[in-house]
Structures are given as C-alpha cells and as structure tokens.
Design a protein around this motif. Structure first.
Motif, PDB file in Angstrom:
ATOM      1  N   LEU A 123       0.834  -1.208   0.000  1.00  0.00           N
ATOM      2  CA  LEU A 123       0.000   0.000   0.000  1.00  0.00           C
ATOM      3  C   LEU A 123       0.870   1.260   0.000  1.00  0.00           C
ATOM      4  O   LEU A 123       0.564   2.228  -0.711  1.00  0.00           O
ATOM      5  CB  LEU A 123      -0.925   0.000   1.214  1.00  0.00           C
ATOM      6  CG  LEU A 123      -2.009  -1.088   1.229  1.00  0.00           C
ATOM      7  CD1 LEU A 123      -2.826  -1.001   2.507  1.00  0.00           C
ATOM      8  CD2 LEU A 123      -2.920  -0.954   0.015  1.00  0.00           C
ATOM      9  N   ARG A 124       1.941   1.225   0.770  1.00  0.00           N
ATOM     10  CA  ARG A 124       2.835   2.382   0.794  1.00  0.00           C
ATOM     11  C   ARG A 124       3.479   2.608  -0.563  1.00  0.00           C
ATOM     12  O   ARG A 124       3.572   3.741  -1.048  1.00  0.00           O
ATOM     13  CB  ARG A 124       3.908   2.198   1.866  1.00  0.00           C
ATOM     14  CG  ARG A 124       4.961   3.313   1.873  1.00  0.00           C
ATOM     15  CD  ARG A 124       6.010   3.097   2.944  1.00  0.00           C
ATOM     16  NE  ARG A 124       6.709   1.835   2.788  1.00  0.00           N
ATOM     17  CZ  ARG A 124       7.700   1.637   1.925  1.00  0.00           C
ATOM     18  NH1 ARG A 124       8.081   2.609   1.094  1.00  0.00           N
ATOM     19  NH2 ARG A 124       8.310   0.457   1.858  1.00  0.00           N
ATOM     20  N   GLN A 125       3.890   1.538  -1.206  1.00  0.00           N
ATOM     21  CA  GLN A 125       4.562   1.696  -2.494  1.00  0.00           C
ATOM     22  C   GLN A 125       3.584   2.089  -3.600  1.00  0.00           C
ATOM     23  O   GLN A 125       3.962   2.777  -4.551  1.00  0.00           O
ATOM     24  CB  GLN A 125       5.303   0.403  -2.835  1.00  0.00           C
ATOM     25  CG  GLN A 125       6.459   0.133  -1.884  1.00  0.00           C
ATOM     26  CD  GLN A 125       7.411  -0.930  -2.398  1.00  0.00           C
ATOM     27  OE1 GLN A 125       7.686  -1.018  -3.587  1.00  0.00           O
ATOM     28  NE2 GLN A 125       7.929  -1.740  -1.481  1.00  0.00           N
ATOM     29  N   ILE A 126       2.327   1.691  -3.477  1.00  0.00           N
ATOM     30  CA  ILE A 126       1.327   2.168  -4.439  1.00  0.00           C
ATOM     31  C   ILE A 126       1.098   3.660  -4.244  1.00  0.00           C
ATOM     32  O   ILE A 126       0.942   4.411  -5.221  1.00  0.00           O
ATOM     33  CB  ILE A 126       0.009   1.373  -4.293  1.00  0.00           C
ATOM     34  CG1 ILE A 126       0.216  -0.066  -4.774  1.00  0.00           C
ATOM     35  CG2 ILE A 126      -1.120   2.048  -5.084  1.00  0.00           C
ATOM     36  CD1 ILE A 126      -0.999  -0.956  -4.595  1.00  0.00           C
ATOM     37  N   ARG A 127       1.108   4.111  -2.983  1.00  0.00           N
ATOM     38  CA  ARG A 127       0.996   5.556  -2.746  1.00  0.00           C
ATOM     39  C   ARG A 127       2.183   6.300  -3.355  1.00  0.00           C
ATOM     40  O   ARG A 127       2.025   7.373  -3.950  1.00  0.00           O
ATOM     41  CB  ARG A 127       0.903   5.843  -1.240  1.00  0.00           C
ATOM     42  CG  ARG A 127      -0.408   5.424  -0.603  1.00  0.00           C
ATOM     43  CD  ARG A 127      -0.588   6.036   0.781  1.00  0.00           C
ATOM     44  NE  ARG A 127       0.420   5.579   1.735  1.00  0.00           N
ATOM     45  CZ  ARG A 127       0.284   4.493   2.505  1.00  0.00           C
ATOM     46  NH1 ARG A 127      -0.813   3.753   2.408  1.00  0.00           N
ATOM     47  NH2 ARG A 127       1.228   4.165   3.366  1.00  0.00           N
ATOM     48  N   ASP A 128       3.364   5.714  -3.217  1.00  0.00           N
ATOM     49  CA  ASP A 128       4.544   6.324  -3.825  1.00  0.00           C
ATOM     50  C   ASP A 128       4.416   6.374  -5.351  1.00  0.00           C
ATOM     51  O   ASP A 128       4.786   7.363  -5.994  1.00  0.00           O
ATOM     52  CB  ASP A 128       5.806   5.539  -3.445  1.00  0.00           C
ATOM     53  CG  ASP A 128       6.184   5.695  -1.978  1.00  0.00           C
ATOM     54  OD1 ASP A 128       5.678   6.639  -1.334  1.00  0.00           O
ATOM     55  OD2 ASP A 128       6.961   4.860  -1.474  1.00  0.00           O
ATOM     56  N   ALA A 129       3.879   5.295  -5.928  1.00  0.00           N
ATOM     57  CA  ALA A 129       3.700   5.252  -7.382  1.00  0.00           C
ATOM     58  C   ALA A 129       2.684   6.296  -7.835  1.00  0.00           C
ATOM     59  O   ALA A 129       2.857   6.945  -8.876  1.00  0.00           O
ATOM     60  CB  ALA A 129       3.260   3.851  -7.808  1.00  0.00           C
ATOM     61  N   ALA A 130       1.614   6.481  -7.049  1.00  0.00           N
ATOM     62  CA  ALA A 130       0.593   7.484  -7.386  1.00  0.00           C
ATOM     63  C   ALA A 130       1.180   8.888  -7.317  1.00  0.00           C
ATOM     64  O   ALA A 130       0.867   9.764  -8.145  1.00  0.00           O
ATOM     65  CB  ALA A 130      -0.598   7.354  -6.444  1.00  0.00           C
ATOM     66  N   HIS A 131       2.048   9.110  -6.328  1.00  0.00           N
ATOM     67  CA  HIS A 131       2.702  10.412  -6.201  1.00  0.00           C
ATOM     68  C   HIS A 131       3.604  10.672  -7.406  1.00  0.00           C
ATOM     69  O   HIS A 131       3.617  11.769  -7.978  1.00  0.00           O
ATOM     70  CB  HIS A 131       3.503  10.450  -4.907  1.00  0.00           C
ATOM     71  CG  HIS A 131       3.964  11.817  -4.524  1.00  0.00           C
ATOM     72  ND1 HIS A 131       4.993  12.041  -3.644  1.00  0.00           N
ATOM     73  CD2 HIS A 131       3.548  13.047  -4.922  1.00  0.00           C
ATOM     74  CE1 HIS A 131       5.181  13.340  -3.508  1.00  0.00           C
ATOM     75  NE2 HIS A 131       4.316  13.978  -4.262  1.00  0.00           N
ATOM     76  N   ALA A 132       4.344   9.640  -7.807  1.00  0.00           N
ATOM     77  CA  ALA A 132       5.199   9.777  -8.989  1.00  0.00           C
ATOM     78  C   ALA A 132       4.361  10.006 -10.243  1.00  0.00           C
ATOM     79  O   ALA A 132       4.723  10.812 -11.113  1.00  0.00           O
ATOM     80  CB  ALA A 132       6.059   8.523  -9.155  1.00  0.00           C
ATOM     81  N   LEU A 133       3.225   9.295 -10.344  1.00  0.00           N
ATOM     82  CA  LEU A 133       2.351   9.454 -11.511  1.00  0.00           C
ATOM     83  C   LEU A 133       1.850  10.882 -11.625  1.00  0.00           C
ATOM     84  O   LEU A 133       1.711  11.416 -12.735  1.00  0.00           O
ATOM     85  CB  LEU A 133       1.176   8.476 -11.418  1.00  0.00           C
ATOM     86  CG  LEU A 133       0.161   8.542 -12.564  1.00  0.00           C
ATOM     87  CD1 LEU A 133       0.829   8.215 -13.900  1.00  0.00           C
ATOM     88  CD2 LEU A 133      -1.004   7.584 -12.296  1.00  0.00           C
ATOM     89  N   ALA A 134       1.574  11.522 -10.489  1.00  0.00           N
ATOM     90  CA  ALA A 134       1.116  12.919 -10.522  1.00  0.00           C
ATOM     91  C   ALA A 134       2.150  13.806 -11.206  1.00  0.00           C
ATOM     92  O   ALA A 134       1.809  14.616 -12.085  1.00  0.00           O
ATOM     93  CB  ALA A 134       0.851  13.411  -9.098  1.00  0.00           C
ATOM     94  N   TYR A 135       3.409  13.652 -10.837  1.00  0.00           N
ATOM     95  CA  TYR A 135       4.466  14.460 -11.455  1.00  0.00           C
ATOM     96  C   TYR A 135       4.636  14.107 -12.931  1.00  0.00           C
ATOM     97  O   TYR A 135       4.873  14.979 -13.774  1.00  0.00           O
ATOM     98  CB  TYR A 135       5.788  14.264 -10.706  1.00  0.00           C
ATOM     99  CG  TYR A 135       5.869  15.050  -9.425  1.00  0.00           C
ATOM    100  CD1 TYR A 135       6.359  16.352  -9.419  1.00  0.00           C
ATOM    101  CD2 TYR A 135       5.440  14.509  -8.224  1.00  0.00           C
ATOM    102  CE1 TYR A 135       6.434  17.088  -8.247  1.00  0.00           C
ATOM    103  CE2 TYR A 135       5.505  15.242  -7.032  1.00  0.00           C
ATOM    104  CZ  TYR A 135       5.997  16.521  -7.063  1.00  0.00           C
ATOM    105  OH  TYR A 135       6.059  17.259  -5.901  1.00  0.00           O
ATOM    106  N   ILE A 136       4.506  12.835 -13.255  1.00  0.00           N
ATOM    107  CA  ILE A 136       4.654  12.408 -14.650  1.00  0.00           C
ATOM    108  C   ILE A 136       3.555  13.003 -15.518  1.00  0.00           C
ATOM    109  O   ILE A 136       3.804  13.517 -16.619  1.00  0.00           O
ATOM    110  CB  ILE A 136       4.641  10.866 -14.742  1.00  0.00           C
ATOM    111  CG1 ILE A 136       5.895  10.289 -14.069  1.00  0.00           C
ATOM    112  CG2 ILE A 136       4.567  10.413 -16.190  1.00  0.00           C
ATOM    113  CD1 ILE A 136       5.846   8.785 -13.882  1.00  0.00           C
ATOM    114  N   ILE A 137       2.308  12.979 -15.014  1.00  0.00           N
ATOM    115  CA  ILE A 137       1.185  13.510 -15.794  1.00  0.00           C
ATOM    116  C   ILE A 137       1.303  15.025 -15.947  1.00  0.00           C
ATOM    117  O   ILE A 137       1.039  15.576 -17.025  1.00  0.00           O
ATOM    118  CB  ILE A 137      -0.155  13.111 -15.151  1.00  0.00           C
ATOM    119  CG1 ILE A 137      -0.386  11.608 -15.333  1.00  0.00           C
ATOM    120  CG2 ILE A 137      -1.305  13.902 -15.761  1.00  0.00           C
ATOM    121  CD1 ILE A 137      -1.623  11.085 -14.642  1.00  0.00           C
TER     122      ILE A 137
END
Length: 397
Positions: A123-137
C-alpha cells in the motif's frame, strides 16, 4: 508480499523514454513487475466535474466500451474528497486499491490497482507510485491532448475553450502559509470569467476578473486582460501597477471593459495589497463570522476615469478564509443561495470541496442554466511566517 522498493529514478527515466500519452502504462508496468498487479487504471474528473474518465493501461483486460462513469456518490468521489487510500474487495477474490493522484493539492485523479493480496508495504509503495504518476502527468500533459480530450464529456463552446487556456493548469494549490482553490461554471460554456494565481518566493499573486459579455468576444477580451496582467506581474509589478497596465491595454486595444480584483499577499506577514476595479467585494470568514470586506471601488478596467486606481490593504490572520467571486455567483437566479451561510456551513471543508459546494448550489438555484458565468476562488490563510532576523532569535534546529 515481496517486492522491491520503488526506484523513482528508474520510473521517471522510463516515463521520459515513453510517449507522453503512455504515463499510465509506465506506472502499470512497474506495479505489474513488482507486485503482479492485474489491472491498473487512471481515472480523472471531466471538465464539468460530474463524471470520471477511465484510462486503462495498454494490454489490460478492461471493457473498452466503458469510457466514463458518474462521480457523485462513487467510491472514487470519496477518495478524491478525503485524499485517503481505499482498499476494497474486487468481487473476484482479489483486492482493489484506489489511491489519490495529487500534486501540491491539485487533485489530478485516482490510481486504481487490482491485486490478489496487499499488505502495508504494498500500500505504501502504491501511494509512492501514485505520487510519482502525478508528477509524470503534470509533465506529460504539456505534450499531448490525451488528458484534455478525455475531460470533454460534453460539447465545449469555442469561448470556453479559449477561457480554459487562460486559467492556471491547476485549480488548487497548497503551501505552508495557505491553501487556495478555484472553480467556475458552466465549465463547458464560459465566456468572460477568469481567475489566476502565481506563487513567488515571498508573495502570492491572485486575480479574479469578469470581462464584459458572454460569448467569444468576451473570451477574446479576457485574453487581452489576462495577458496584460501576466506581462506586468512577470515584470515585477505590484497590484497597483498591474491594474494600471491592464487598464491601459484595454483602452489601447479594445472597446470593452472588465471588472476585477488584484491581490498581492505577503507570505511573511499576511498583509494583502488589493485593487478593486468595479468588482463584487470579497467575503471573509473570520472567528466563525462571515462578512463582506469593506473596500473602496474603482471603475472597471477599460473605463476612462479621472481618478487613479487605489491600493488598499487587508491583513489576514491565521484561520481566515477569504472568498473572491464574480457577479454570476450573485445573479438573479442565484440570489436564492445564502452565500454567507453556505460559506459558514462549509468552513471545515478543504477549499477544493468548498468551491464545489458553492458552485453546485448556484447551479442548482438556477436550475442548471446560468445567465452569466459564475466563478469563486477561496483562500485559506494558515500562518504568518516569522523570519529569525525579525524575532532576534536563532532558528529552530
């Protein structure tokens, strides 16, 4: 469940190497490689804020006929409002993890991942991935119309298309000293209202304007006005000089007029330098009471006047909520909405959600048909920074 930690550098490098329309594919591939994710989707809110558009990763088994779904009352709506990750059963023996994709308070959408099982590490790493996705988008949407196209679930007028290009790319911003959010309706047929903001090292610049008219001509007039304001702001001008430059641009290049308010907020003290050019006065929520801010009113931009614009001051205190609006929020049909009471009743909501409540109430009062654009910008003031040099004390370690 085992899985190596998210390597942000690797993820960003993969995103940069991929076409800009494949941001979700990059994140999906990473989650599939590390956790065996079965389905990865990114869902984002449409232009009018009523539906969610699903963007599935390539190669998924999603039903391609499902393009959008209702936002109101959905689990996704709850995640967007709360900004908290949600885990629920997917009905097929697996678990669905829904995580907000947010950048500096701007709710870009949600990341939905289906896996067989999850634990706290996943769950923590999915949150990290979502945070990274925000910057990517945020980066990738500069190079593709994919996200703009997906947000158009209704027909958008030419005037509205022009207007949306004038607005900041993010309708919400969070910082140490403040949180702000803005919105306008009808989002698919606006033609004169704008809001703008910019955060410098020591100053928050805000503006809200209303160009005369309700069609493409008003959108063009708004383009001239916003362009003049940004040019002067980026040249280092304060609110008073910005007003003068915008006024002169209107006189030189158009026969129209526009009302507006320009604010420069000092991030150290909370002092606001403000120019009011014929615009409705702001409302201030302070100490559980909502009151109109008493301001002198100059004539609108573009109206030749013998008296110069006047710079006025307002001092924000921690806990204040300042609400800027256009006259569409107070038009004849919207008069049934007690804005002061609604601002008070939504005082505990994030400005992002309070904006939604205010614009929705005005739309409902007008039965979904506004005669004029309606725009609202909410600024929550959290604290006055106090520099060590001003206190005579050493900084905290």
């Amino acid at each position: 469940m085992e899985g190596r930690d998210l390597e942000l550098g690797e993820l960003l490098a993969a995103a940069e190497a991929a076409p800009p329309g494949e941001s979700v594919d990059v994140v999906a591939h990473d989650l599939q490689k590390r956790f065996g994710a079965e389905r990865v989707s990114f869902l984002f809110v449409d232009l009018i804020g009523q539906r969610l558009v699903r963007l599935d990763a390539a190669g998924g088994e999603a039903d391609e006929t499902v393009q959008s779904l209702d936002l109101q009352g959905s689990v996704y709506d709850g995640v967007l409002k709360s900004q908290r990750q949600l885990v629920e059963e997917d009905g097929q023996g697996g678990q669905c993890v829904i995580t907000p994709v947010t950048n500096r308070g701007d709710c870009i959408g949600v990341l939905e991942v289906t896996l067989q099982c999850v634990d706290d590490v996943v769950l923590r790493q999915i949150r990290d991935a979502a945070h990274a996705l925000a910057y990517i988008i945020v980066t990738d949407r500069r190079f593709t119309d994919l996200y703009h196209l997906g947000r158009r679930t209704t027909k958008t007028s030419l005037a509205a298309e022009i207007q949306h290009q004038l607005l900041p790319s993010a309708p919400c911003c969070e910082a140490e000293q403040f949180t702000l959010a803005a919105g306008l309706v009808p989002a698919d047929d606006i033609g004169g209202d704008t809001y703008d903001y910019s955060l410098d090292r020591d100053t928050l610049h805000l503006s809200i304007t209303d160009a005369m008219g309700h069609d493409t001509n008003s959108a063009l007039l708004a383009t001239l006005l916003v362009g003049a304001l940004r040019r002067s702001r980026r040249s280092g001008c304060d609110a008073l000089k910005q007003a003068r430059h915008a006024h002169q641009a209107m006189l030189d290049h158009s026969r129209g007029l526009a009302t507006g308010q320009l604010l420069c907020v000092d991030l150290d003290t909370g002092r606001v330098d403000l120019v009011n050019a014929g615009h409705p006065r702001p409302l201030l929520l302070r100490d559980d009471t909502v009151a109109e801010v008493e301001l002198a009113v100059n004539l609108p931009f573009g109206v030749a006047a013998p008296s110069p614009y006047r710079l006025q001051e307002l001092h924000l205190r921690p806990g204040d909520r300042l609400v800027l609006l256009t006259d569409g929020m107070q038009e004849r049909g919207a008069a049934a909405v007690d804005l002061a009471s609604l601002i008070h009743d939504t005082r505990t909501l994030h400005p992002r959600e309070a904006v939604r409540s205010l614009t929705a109430a005005v739309l409902a009062a007008c039965h979904g048909s506004l005669r004029d654009d309606a725009t609202v910008l909410i600024l929550d003031w959290h604290s006055n920074r106090c520099r060590p040099a001003e206190t005579g004390q050493a900084p905290h370690q």
